[in-house]
Enzyme design. Structure first.
Site, short mmCIF file in Angstrom:
data_model
loop_
_atom_site.label_atom_id
_atom_site.label_comp_id
_atom_site.label_asym_id
_atom_site.label_seq_id
_atom_site.Cartn_x
_atom_site.Cartn_y
_atom_site.Cartn_z
N ARG A 15 -7.12 10.63 9.12
CA ARG A 15 -5.92 10.43 8.29
C ARG A 15 -5.12 11.51 8.21
NH1 ARG A 15 -7.58 6.55 9.95
NH2 ARG A 15 -8.09 4.38 8.77
N SER A 32 -3.27 1.43 1.58
CA SER A 32 -4.45 1.90 1.09
C SER A 32 -4.14 3.34 0.28
CB SER A 32 -5.39 2.40 2.38
OG SER A 32 -5.79 1.13 3.02
N GLU A 80 -4.71 8.71 -0.14
CA GLU A 80 -4.07 8.79 1.18
C GLU A 80 -2.76 8.53 0.94
OE1 GLU A 80 -4.67 5.15 4.75
OE2 GLU A 80 -6.46 5.91 3.91
#
Length: 293
Positions: A166, A215, A285
């Site tokens: 990520r 998310s 995130e």
């Protein structure tokens, strides 16, 4: 900047540019016409002014005090095209991930189906090493192009991107403008079936029709963030107009009246409760930018 061709506006609200529909204004908002226009703008912009780039705002909380400096938004005109030739898919940084997956499918190319389930743009996918359903951007990227804060245009190989989970290790001041990906020739019906599976999973497991940011937290190694949030008793938790989704508790939603402060405070409250419950620290995130009101 007499040769500027893009649109430069002062004190523009950013709320309508984010999926959460919250946040204060940008001191200046610039939408370049193309890569050369972006390079000209950055080369002539005073170096002390901060710059931040946004895509479709699907993974973003803008704080209520807004953004100092310049926010750059790459639009579909000049940065939103996608095409396929042979086993290579080319896409502008403003192209929707979903559209790039469709471009690959139309060319009978497999490997990019995971993008169909990511509600963002290619620029964000490059910066975040976006992934879903067991695949990531790093698995298919050949090279990316961008413009540095000094206005110099650069090309970056997959290795240059320094991808990790990520995230990428590229200088954060570089603004991605386009990318090339490699797919694998496959039966069209198999590619479409995989894309349908990705879409069905999103519709049945995620609150995609809410004002959300996707998310919220990264999955810790060997764990699922939503399971840790659920175990900490945070499913449905509310602060002001912000709520942890009942459907998928790694999603925060704006129920209609939330501020940026409500959403960020709710996220921080979830992090504290998870840490107290199991000792694991969740990491954001979703990107959070701007200053508090």
């Amino acid at each position: 900047m007499p040769d500027l061709r893009g649109r430069l506006l002062a004190n523009q609200s950013l709320a309508e540019l984010t999926w959460f529909r919250v946040g204060g204004p940008a001191q200046a908002l610039f939408t370049p016409s193309d890569e050369n226009d972006l390079a000209y703008f950055l080369a002539n912009l005073p170096k002390q002014l901060p710059v931040y780039v946004v895509g479709v705002g699907s993974n973003l909380i803008v704080r209520d005090g807004g953004m100092p400096g310049v926010v750059i938004r790459l639009g579909p005109r000049g940065f939103g095209e996608s095409s396929a030739e042979g086993d290579i898919v080319s896409a502008g940084a403003a192209a929707l991930d979903k559209r790039v997956a469709e471009t690959a499918a139309a060319a009978s190319l497999s490997g990019l189906e995971f993008l169909f389930g990511i509600p963002g743009t290619i620029g964000g996918a490059l910066r975040m090493n976006a992934g879903a359903n067991g695949a990531e951007t790093k698995d298919v990227l050949i090279e990316a192009s961008g413009v540095g804060r000094d206005g110099q245009q650069v090309r970056l190989s997959n290795a240059d991107m320094k991808f990790v989970y990520r995230s990428s290790g590229v200088d954060p001041s570089i603004i991605f403008t386009s990318a090339r990906f490699r797919g694998v020739v496959a039966a069209p019906e198999a590619v479409r079936q995989r894309m349908n599976e990705v879409q069905t999973h999103r519709e049945t497991a995620q609150p995609i029709r809410e004002k959300t940011g996707g998310s919220t937290f990264q999955n810790p190694p060997g764990n699922s963030a939503w399971k840790l949030i659920d175990a900490a008793g945070c499913r449905g938790l509310r602060i002001g107009g912000a709520q942890v989704s009942q459907m998928h508790c790694n999603f925060l939603i704006n129920t209609g009246t939330a501020t940026g402060h409500d959403i960020e405070t709710l996220g921080e409250t979830v992090r504290v409760r998870v840490k107290e419950n199991c000792g694991i620290e969740l990491h954001w995130e979703i990107k959070r930018i701007g200053i508090s009101a």
